[in-house]
Design a protein around this motif. Structure first.
Motif, PDB file in Angstrom:
ATOM      1  N   ARG A  96      57.839 106.184   1.811  1.00 21.19           N
ATOM      2  CA  ARG A  96      58.378 107.407   1.219  1.00 21.19           C
ATOM      3  C   ARG A  96      58.248 108.585   2.163  1.00 21.19           C
ATOM      4  NH1 ARG A  96      53.642 109.889  -2.107  1.00 21.19           N
ATOM      5  NH2 ARG A  96      55.150 111.455  -2.745  1.00 21.19           N
ATOM      6  N   ARG A  97      57.798 108.310   3.358  1.00 23.52           N
ATOM      7  CA  ARG A  97      57.697 109.224   4.495  1.00 23.52           C
ATOM      8  C   ARG A  97      56.497 110.154   4.415  1.00 23.52           C
ATOM      9  NH1 ARG A  97      63.647 111.502   4.822  1.00 23.52           N
ATOM     10  NH2 ARG A  97      63.293 111.487   2.593  1.00 23.52           N
ATOM     11  N   ALA A  98      56.037 110.485   3.206  1.00 22.96           N
ATOM     12  CA  ALA A  98      54.780 111.225   3.128  1.00 22.96           C
ATOM     13  C   ALA A  98      53.648 110.276   3.504  1.00 22.96           C
ATOM     14  CB  ALA A  98      54.576 111.753   1.716  1.00 22.96           C
ATOM     15  N   LEU A  99      52.616 110.810   4.102  1.00 26.46           N
ATOM     16  CA  LEU A  99      51.548 109.984   4.657  1.00 26.46           C
ATOM     17  C   LEU A  99      50.244 110.180   3.898  1.00 26.46           C
ATOM     18  CD1 LEU A  99      52.250 110.640   8.448  1.00 26.46           C
ATOM     19  CD2 LEU A  99      53.086 108.761   7.021  1.00 26.46           C
ATOM     20  N   THR A 100      49.469 109.098   3.808  1.00 26.81           N
ATOM     21  CA  THR A 100      48.115 109.163   3.264  1.00 26.81           C
ATOM     22  C   THR A 100      47.156 109.014   4.432  1.00 26.81           C
ATOM     23  OG1 THR A 100      48.828 108.168   1.184  1.00 26.81           O
ATOM     24  CG2 THR A 100      46.471 108.142   1.653  1.00 26.81           C
ATOM     25  N   PHE A 101      46.366 110.052   4.652  1.00 26.24           N
ATOM     26  CA  PHE A 101      45.518 110.121   5.839  1.00 26.24           C
ATOM     27  C   PHE A 101      44.096 109.668   5.583  1.00 26.24           C
ATOM     28  CE2 PHE A 101      47.815 112.201   9.234  1.00 26.24           C
ATOM     29  CZ  PHE A 101      48.902 112.748   8.591  1.00 26.24           C
ATOM     30  N   GLY A 102      43.478 109.121   6.637  1.00 23.47           N
ATOM     31  CA  GLY A 102      42.034 108.975   6.661  1.00 23.47           C
ATOM     32  C   GLY A 102      41.420 110.308   7.045  1.00 23.47           C
ATOM     33  N   SER A 103      40.111 110.360   7.024  1.00 20.99           N
ATOM     34  CA  SER A 103      39.424 111.618   7.326  1.00 20.99           C
ATOM     35  C   SER A 103      39.207 111.817   8.825  1.00 20.99           C
ATOM     36  CB  SER A 103      38.100 111.699   6.578  1.00 20.99           C
ATOM     37  OG  SER A 103      37.326 110.553   6.855  1.00 20.99           O
ATOM     38  N   GLY A 104      39.577 110.827   9.618  1.00 22.53           N
ATOM     39  CA  GLY A 104      39.549 111.008  11.053  1.00 22.53           C
ATOM     40  C   GLY A 104      38.265 110.549  11.714  1.00 22.53           C
ATOM     41  N   THR A 105      38.382 110.272  13.010  1.00 21.35           N
ATOM     42  CA  THR A 105      37.213 110.013  13.860  1.00 21.35           C
ATOM     43  C   THR A 105      37.189 111.098  14.925  1.00 21.35           C
ATOM     44  OG1 THR A 105      37.191 107.610  13.556  1.00 21.35           O
ATOM     45  CG2 THR A 105      36.172 108.465  15.560  1.00 21.35           C
ATOM     46  N   ARG A 106      36.092 111.836  14.958  1.00 21.55           N
ATOM     47  CA  ARG A 106      35.961 112.911  15.950  1.00 21.55           C
ATOM     48  C   ARG A 106      35.300 112.346  17.201  1.00 21.55           C
ATOM     49  NH1 ARG A 106      35.379 118.739  15.310  1.00 21.55           N
ATOM     50  NH2 ARG A 106      35.574 118.355  13.095  1.00 21.55           N
ATOM     51  N   LEU A 107      36.016 112.372  18.305  1.00 20.95           N
ATOM     52  CA  LEU A 107      35.513 111.828  19.572  1.00 20.95           C
ATOM     53  C   LEU A 107      35.122 112.962  20.508  1.00 20.95           C
ATOM     54  CD1 LEU A 107      35.078 109.472  21.610  1.00 20.95           C
ATOM     55  CD2 LEU A 107      37.460 109.807  22.298  1.00 20.95           C
ATOM     56  N   GLN A 108      33.930 112.872  21.036  1.00 21.64           N
ATOM     57  CA  GLN A 108      33.473 113.827  22.046  1.00 21.64           C
ATOM     58  C   GLN A 108      33.119 113.031  23.291  1.00 21.64           C
ATOM     59  OE1 GLN A 108      33.288 117.186  21.184  1.00 21.64           O
ATOM     60  NE2 GLN A 108      32.927 117.633  23.330  1.00 21.64           N
ATOM     61  N   VAL A 109      33.774 113.350  24.408  1.00 24.52           N
ATOM     62  CA  VAL A 109      33.508 112.657  25.669  1.00 24.52           C
ATOM     63  C   VAL A 109      32.761 113.612  26.590  1.00 24.52           C
ATOM     64  CG1 VAL A 109      34.480 111.412  27.625  1.00 24.52           C
ATOM     65  CG2 VAL A 109      35.626 111.325  25.394  1.00 24.52           C
ATOM     66  N   GLN A 110      31.551 113.224  26.944  1.00 26.04           N
ATOM     67  CA  GLN A 110      30.720 114.073  27.808  1.00 26.04           C
ATOM     68  C   GLN A 110      31.020 113.770  29.268  1.00 26.04           C
ATOM     69  OE1 GLN A 110      28.995 116.373  26.612  1.00 26.04           O
ATOM     70  NE2 GLN A 110      27.980 115.834  24.714  1.00 26.04           N
ATOM     71  N   PRO A 111      31.207 114.843  30.091  1.00 26.25           N
ATOM     72  CA  PRO A 111      31.473 114.612  31.517  1.00 26.25           C
ATOM     73  C   PRO A 111      30.261 113.988  32.205  1.00 26.25           C
ATOM     74  CG  PRO A 111      31.886 116.900  30.908  1.00 26.25           C
ATOM     75  CD  PRO A 111      31.237 116.237  29.719  1.00 26.25           C
TER      76      PRO A 111
END
Lengths: 111, 112
Positions: A96-111
């Motif tokens: 139906r083109r509308a999306l159901t989202f997850g809450s996400g994964t926050r990625l932090q990459v340290q130099p």
């Protein structure tokens, strides 16, 4: 309520590490699975739209796989770089083109 | 790639006032746009589907008289939060249908 779950919630890795995240979604009424990359104060950027069971897509160092029968998708990042730091969202599309989202994964990459 | 803009990016208003948020597809036409909101530590949740030239359809629990949607052209949809209250403080984001769903950068609303 049919939920989309993402794990882990957050991830801290060192530059050069490879990493992966999981998205689980209802296997019923499946049309497509979307992955987005979302940096703070910017628009979510579409990474992949996956439709077929067994699909594997690749964009540079990022790739994704799809299992529609069991309702999961993996996103892989090979050799993480600081510029990969973002929130990665997956979204279930029933057509139906509308999306159901997850809450996400926050990625932090340290130099 | 397709670009969607959203304005304003943030707004602070007093309780009882109305706030209008604009969503524009800059380089493509979109007959359908979607409005989502995100409360802290939660997922993006669909509020309504905005169809050019016709009435919007609202998700269960979203008050259509409070969140007025107008999609008067193929490149513009507006969301008006009428008589805003502190509980309406949230992050509002739109998307437009092209080859996939393209998102704007969002609007952070704070109602005092």
């Amino acid at each position: 309520i049919l939920n989309v779950e993402q794990s882990p919630q957050s991830l801290h890795v060192q530059e050069g590490d490879s990493t992966n995240f999981t998205c689980s979604f209802p296997s019923s009424n499946f049309y497509a699975l979307h992955w987005y990359r979302w940096e703070t104060a910017k628009s979510p950027e579409a990474l992949f739209v996956m439709t077929l069971n067994g699909d594997e897509k690749k964009k540079g160092r990022i790739s994704a796989t799809l299992n529609t029968k069991e309702g999961y998708s993996y996103l892989y990042i090979k050799g993480s770089q600081p510029e990969d730091s973002a929130t990665y969202l997956c979204a279930w599309d029933t057509g139906r083109r509308a999306l159901t989202f997850g809450s996400g994964t926050r990625l932090q990459v340290q130099p | 790639g397709a670009v969607v803009s959203q304005h304003p990016s943030w707004v602070i208003c007093k309780s009882g006032t109305s706030v209008k948020i604009e969503c524009r597809s800059l380089d493509f036409q979109a007959t359908t746009m979607f409005w989502y909101r995100q409360f802290p530590k939660q997922s993006l949740m669909l509020m309504a589907t905005s169809n050019e030239g016709s009435k919007a359809t609202y998700e269960q629990g979203v008050e259509k008289d409070k969140f007025l949607i107008n999609h008067a052209s193929l490149t513009l949809s507006t969301l008006t939060v009428t008589s805003a209250h502190p509980e309406d403080s949230s992050f509002y984001i739109c998307s437009a249908t092209g080859e996939t769903q393209y998102f704007g950068p969002g609007t952070r609303l704070l109602v005092l």
